[in-house]
Structures are given as C-alpha cells and as structure tokens.
Motif scaffolding. Structure first.
Motif, PDB file in Angstrom:
ATOM      1  N   GLU A 295     -41.648 -39.336 -15.511  1.00 27.79           N
ATOM      2  CA  GLU A 295     -43.094 -39.374 -15.257  1.00 27.79           C
ATOM      3  C   GLU A 295     -43.630 -40.805 -15.329  1.00 27.79           C
ATOM      4  N   VAL A 296     -43.184 -41.525 -16.328  1.00 29.36           N
ATOM      5  CA  VAL A 296     -43.616 -42.932 -16.452  1.00 29.36           C
ATOM      6  C   VAL A 296     -43.149 -43.732 -15.248  1.00 29.36           C
ATOM      7  N   LYS A 297     -41.934 -43.458 -14.801  1.00 20.25           N
ATOM      8  CA  LYS A 297     -41.395 -44.168 -13.648  1.00 20.25           C
ATOM      9  C   LYS A 297     -42.201 -43.825 -12.383  1.00 20.25           C
ATOM     10  N   TRP A 298     -42.566 -42.522 -12.230  1.00 19.69           N
ATOM     11  CA  TRP A 298     -43.332 -42.104 -11.057  1.00 19.69           C
ATOM     12  C   TRP A 298     -44.718 -42.748 -11.065  1.00 19.69           C
ATOM     13  N   LYS A 299     -45.369 -42.771 -12.236  1.00 23.12           N
ATOM     14  CA  LYS A 299     -46.688 -43.391 -12.344  1.00 23.12           C
ATOM     15  C   LYS A 299     -46.605 -44.872 -12.022  1.00 23.12           C
ATOM     16  N   ALA A 300     -45.585 -45.528 -12.486  1.00 22.06           N
ATOM     17  CA  ALA A 300     -45.438 -46.956 -12.209  1.00 22.06           C
ATOM     18  C   ALA A 300     -45.265 -47.195 -10.717  1.00 22.06           C
ATOM     19  N   GLU A 301     -44.492 -46.318 -10.052  1.00 22.89           N
ATOM     20  CA  GLU A 301     -44.307 -46.464  -8.606  1.00 22.89           C
ATOM     21  C   GLU A 301     -45.614 -46.203  -7.856  1.00 22.89           C
ATOM     22  N   GLU A 302     -46.384 -45.193  -8.322  1.00 23.54           N
ATOM     23  CA  GLU A 302     -47.671 -44.893  -7.677  1.00 23.54           C
ATOM     24  C   GLU A 302     -48.657 -46.052  -7.840  1.00 23.54           C
ATOM     25  N   GLU A 303     -48.688 -46.614  -9.034  1.00 27.54           N
ATOM     26  CA  GLU A 303     -49.569 -47.753  -9.268  1.00 27.54           C
ATOM     27  C   GLU A 303     -49.155 -48.945  -8.418  1.00 27.54           C
ATOM     28  N   LYS A 304     -47.868 -49.142  -8.303  1.00 25.11           N
ATOM     29  CA  LYS A 304     -47.390 -50.244  -7.485  1.00 25.11           C
ATOM     30  C   LYS A 304     -47.734 -50.026  -6.017  1.00 25.11           C
ATOM     31  N   LYS A 305     -47.609 -48.778  -5.558  1.00 27.02           N
ATOM     32  CA  LYS A 305     -47.918 -48.446  -4.178  1.00 27.02           C
ATOM     33  C   LYS A 305     -49.418 -48.625  -3.911  1.00 27.02           C
ATOM     34  N   ALA A 306     -50.274 -48.194  -4.849  1.00 26.95           N
ATOM     35  CA  ALA A 306     -51.728 -48.342  -4.694  1.00 26.95           C
ATOM     36  C   ALA A 306     -52.107 -49.804  -4.647  1.00 26.95           C
ATOM     37  N   GLU A 307     -51.485 -50.607  -5.488  1.00 24.47           N
ATOM     38  CA  GLU A 307     -51.789 -52.033  -5.484  1.00 24.47           C
ATOM     39  C   GLU A 307     -51.375 -52.677  -4.158  1.00 24.47           C
ATOM     40  N   GLU A 308     -50.239 -52.245  -3.622  1.00 26.31           N
ATOM     41  CA  GLU A 308     -49.803 -52.805  -2.336  1.00 26.31           C
ATOM     42  C   GLU A 308     -50.761 -52.416  -1.206  1.00 26.31           C
ATOM     43  N   GLU A 309     -51.226 -51.141  -1.221  1.00 24.42           N
ATOM     44  CA  GLU A 309     -52.182 -50.705  -0.191  1.00 24.42           C
ATOM     45  C   GLU A 309     -53.512 -51.461  -0.324  1.00 24.42           C
ATOM     46  N   LYS A 310     -53.977 -51.637  -1.557  1.00 19.11           N
ATOM     47  CA  LYS A 310     -55.217 -52.369  -1.784  1.00 19.11           C
ATOM     48  C   LYS A 310     -55.084 -53.806  -1.312  1.00 19.11           C
ATOM     49  N   ARG A 311     -53.955 -54.416  -1.593  1.00 16.85           N
ATOM     50  CA  ARG A 311     -53.737 -55.784  -1.170  1.00 16.85           C
ATOM     51  C   ARG A 311     -53.701 -55.879   0.355  1.00 16.85           C
ATOM     52  N   ALA A 312     -53.053 -54.882   0.978  1.00 19.48           N
ATOM     53  CA  ALA A 312     -52.989 -54.892   2.440  1.00 19.48           C
ATOM     54  C   ALA A 312     -54.390 -54.753   3.051  1.00 19.48           C
ATOM     55  N   GLU A 313     -55.240 -53.877   2.492  1.00 23.86           N
ATOM     56  CA  GLU A 313     -56.617 -53.706   3.001  1.00 23.86           C
ATOM     57  C   GLU A 313     -57.420 -54.989   2.816  1.00 23.86           C
ATOM     58  N   GLU A 314     -57.241 -55.652   1.672  1.00 26.41           N
ATOM     59  CA  GLU A 314     -57.963 -56.899   1.456  1.00 26.41           C
ATOM     60  C   GLU A 314     -57.530 -57.964   2.447  1.00 26.41           C
ATOM     61  N   GLU A 315     -56.242 -58.018   2.713  1.00 27.46           N
ATOM     62  CA  GLU A 315     -55.764 -59.008   3.683  1.00 27.46           C
ATOM     63  C   GLU A 315     -56.290 -58.699   5.088  1.00 27.46           C
ATOM     64  N   LYS A 316     -56.333 -57.408   5.441  1.00 30.27           N
ATOM     65  CA  LYS A 316     -56.838 -57.012   6.756  1.00 30.27           C
ATOM     66  C   LYS A 316     -58.324 -57.354   6.879  1.00 30.27           C
ATOM     67  N   ALA A 317     -59.093 -57.117   5.808  1.00 26.43           N
ATOM     68  CA  ALA A 317     -60.532 -57.423   5.827  1.00 26.43           C
ATOM     69  C   ALA A 317     -60.746 -58.920   5.971  1.00 26.43           C
ATOM     70  N   GLU A 318     -59.951 -59.729   5.300  1.00 25.35           N
ATOM     71  CA  GLU A 318     -60.091 -61.171   5.414  1.00 25.35           C
ATOM     72  C   GLU A 318     -59.767 -61.644   6.838  1.00 25.35           C
ATOM     73  N   GLU A 319     -58.748 -61.018   7.444  1.00 24.46           N
ATOM     74  CA  GLU A 319     -58.408 -61.416   8.824  1.00 24.46           C
ATOM     75  C   GLU A 319     -59.560 -61.086   9.797  1.00 24.46           C
ATOM     76  N   GLU A 320     -60.167 -59.872   9.634  1.00 24.96           N
ATOM     77  CA  GLU A 320     -61.280 -59.473  10.518  1.00 24.96           C
ATOM     78  C   GLU A 320     -62.495 -60.401  10.317  1.00 24.96           C
ATOM     79  N   LYS A 321     -62.727 -60.782   9.079  1.00 23.13           N
ATOM     80  CA  LYS A 321     -63.847 -61.677   8.771  1.00 23.13           C
ATOM     81  C   LYS A 321     -63.593 -63.026   9.413  1.00 23.13           C
ATOM     82  N   ALA A 322     -62.340 -63.476   9.380  1.00 29.49           N
ATOM     83  CA  ALA A 322     -62.031 -64.781   9.945  1.00 29.49           C
ATOM     84  C   ALA A 322     -62.183 -64.748  11.466  1.00 29.49           C
ATOM     85  N   GLU A 323     -61.919 -63.652  12.135  1.00 33.17           N
ATOM     86  CA  GLU A 323     -62.055 -63.554  13.579  1.00 33.17           C
ATOM     87  C   GLU A 323     -63.534 -63.564  14.002  1.00 33.17           C
ATOM     88  N   ASP A 324     -64.407 -62.981  13.180  1.00 29.25           N
ATOM     89  CA  ASP A 324     -65.843 -62.967  13.474  1.00 29.25           C
ATOM     90  C   ASP A 324     -66.400 -64.394  13.329  1.00 29.25           C
TER      91      ASP A 324
END
Length: 324
Positions: A295-324
């Motif tokens: 369970e601890v291992k699964w939670k750690a993987e989920e947290e890691k996955k959420a952080e990666e998705e959040k980071r990807a969204e932030e990077e995508k938002a920065e790219e769109e802002k830079a294009e505008d």
C-alpha cells in the motif's frame, strides 16, 4: 577410633606431640580448636612453619628416595627382559630340533619311495631293495622294544639343548644391569610426587581461601620458620594463594549486586529480542506487513504520477503563455 582415644587422654599426659593435620593447621578456626586441647601450663605450644625453598639436607634425602625408586623400576624391567630373552632362545632351539627331525623323516620317506619305484620296474635290483624294505619293517617291530630307550635319548637331547643354550648365553654379551640416573628435571624437584595427595583437589579448591599462616594470636607460645624466614614465607604463601585462584574451580562463588543488576537488564533485553523475533516470524503479521508495504508503495507511485502530471500541465501552460 584411635584418634578419639588419643584426643581423650592427650591433655592429661605431658609428652611431646606433633599434630599433623594439614587442613586444620591452615584454617584459623580449626587451628584454634586444636589449641584448646593443649591449653594447660604443661605444654609449650610451638607452630613449625615449613614453607618455601627446602634445606639442602632435605633436598638430598628426597633425591635419594627418587633415585632409589627409579633404580628399582629399572631393575624390575631388566629382569623381565632377561627372562623373555631366555624364553625366546629355548623356543628357537626347540624349533631347530624339530626341523632336524622333520628333515630326517623326509629323507627316510624318500628312500622308501625310491625302493618302491625300483620294485615296480621289475629289476633284480628292485627285488633286492624290496627285501631291504621288508627288513626295515621287521626292524620297526624291533624298535617298539626300544621306545623307552628313545625317550631317554630325548631327555638327554633336551638336557644337551639346554646346555647348548647356556653355552650360547655365555658366548653372547648379556645386557648388564642398568644404573638409574636422575634427569635434569628430576634434579630440580624439591618434593616426591605422591600417588595420593595430602588434600583432595575438591577439598583444596573449597578451603584454600580460608588458609592462613599461624601467629601468636592463635595461642602459640612460639612460631618458628624452618626454611624461609617470616617475610619470605608470607610472600611465598600469598603467591601460592594467587596461583590456586587461577587453577582451582571456585564452586562457592556468589555473584555480587552489580552482576545481578546487569543480569536483570540483560534478561529484559533478551526477552524483547525474543518477542520481536516471534512477531517477525508470525505468518499473519508478516502478511499484514507485506500488505502495508504494498500500500505504501502504491501510494508513493500514485503521488509520483500526480506530481509528473502536474508538472506536465505547468510546462504546457507556460508554453501556451509564451506563444501568446
């Protein structure tokens, strides 16, 4: 017993007494108890302390006794070897005589076989020899009368054989009687080694801690030191006590408070270790631990996955802002 009888009338008979009690003379309480039997003006109580390096006269006496014992053992072994040598020589002579008799018998049989072979060939010589064989058989019948004479001859031969053995003994060089000598190690010893010690090892180990040298406080009128003087005897005695503490098994030792406290603490720690080991080896608790780990291992993987998705969204938002 004889000792009880002696103890009963010893105080009433003013004589010179030597009290040879090894253990009792070394323990203060028992020494004082012995002194009560002589607590009259008729006796002068003297403690004779014989300790340390023996006198030269005593050493010589001990070495003479040791040499005498060794010489007796050497002579006994020498006599046994001498008897065994004589027995072997008699046996060899007997075997030699039997071998000669066997050879004579074989020669006689060979002659008879030759005569029979010649007779089978049908020759005149064979017939003559056959007659000789019959004559020999006739002689055998006559020899029965001479059996007694043969026995006498055998006895004579035995005597001759023994005489020959004796002559051979004279010719051969006999082993001389050994002379015992003391080795360097034996010359260094101050006391004879006894089969039975004055004190058994068990009694010595149980009582040596109570030993002490006699003093005037024990009731003695005089304390004499035969070999070493008082100061050297006391040092010798202390060194001997230290040696016994190293060599003897102390059955009456009792642990102190410090040891008891440390032992109690150790027992508590050891019990905790046993409990931990038991819980670790319990299959139910092991399954629960494995489930919790998963369970601890699964939670750690989920947290890691959420952080990666959040980071990807932030990077995508920065790219769109830079294009505008």
């Amino acid at each position: 017993s004889v000792r009880r009888v002696l103890n009963a009338f010893v105080a009433t008979q003013p004589r010179n007494y030597v009290v040879m009690e090894v253990k009792s003379n070394l323990i203060p309480e028992e020494r004082s108890e012995l002194m009560k039997k002589f607590n009259t003006p008729l006796f002068k109580k003297v403690a004779q302390v014989t300790m340390g390096e023996p006198a030269a006269e005593f050493k010589k006496k001990v070495l003479d006794e040791v040499l005498k014992e060794k010489q007796e053992l050497e002579e006994k072994a020498w006599k046994v070897r001498k008897v065994e040598t004589e027995r072997k020589k008699l046996m060899e002579a007997r075997v030699k005589e039997m071998e000669e008799a066997r050879k004579k018998e074989e020669l006689k049989r060979a002659k008879e076989e030759a005569l029979r072979a010649a007779d089978a060939a049908g020759t005149k010589e064979g017939e003559e020899k056959q007659e000789r064989v019959e004559e020999m058989k006739t002689e055998d019948g006559e020899k029965k009368e001479e059996d007694v004479k043969e026995e006498v001859k055998e006895e004579v031969k035995d005597k001759e054989m023994k005489e020959e053995v004796k002559e051979e003994k004279k010719e051969e060089e006999e082993e001389p009687m050994p002379v015992a000598e003391l080795t360097e190690e034996e010359k260094k010893q101050n006391f004879r080694k006894k089969v039975a010690p004055d004190l058994t090892p068990e009694n010595l180990c149980n009582e040596f801690a109570k030993f002490s040298l006699p003093t005037g406080e024990d009731g003695f009128d005089d304390v004499r030191f035969s070999w070493h003087p008082k100061d050297k005897s006391e040092k010798y005695f202390k060194d001997w006590i230290k040696k016994q503490k190293i060599m003897c098994k102390m059955d009456d030792l009792v642990p102190g408070e410090w040891f008891k406290q440390r032992w109690t603490e150790w027992q508590k720690v050891l019990a905790e270790w046993h409990t931990t080991t038991t819980e670790y080896n319990d299959p139910v608790k092991r399954a629960m631990r494995e489930a919790e780990a998963e369970e601890v291992k699964w939670k750690a993987e989920e947290e890691k996955k959420a952080e990666e998705e959040k980071r990807a969204e932030e990077e995508k938002a920065e790219e769109e802002k830079a294009e505008d």
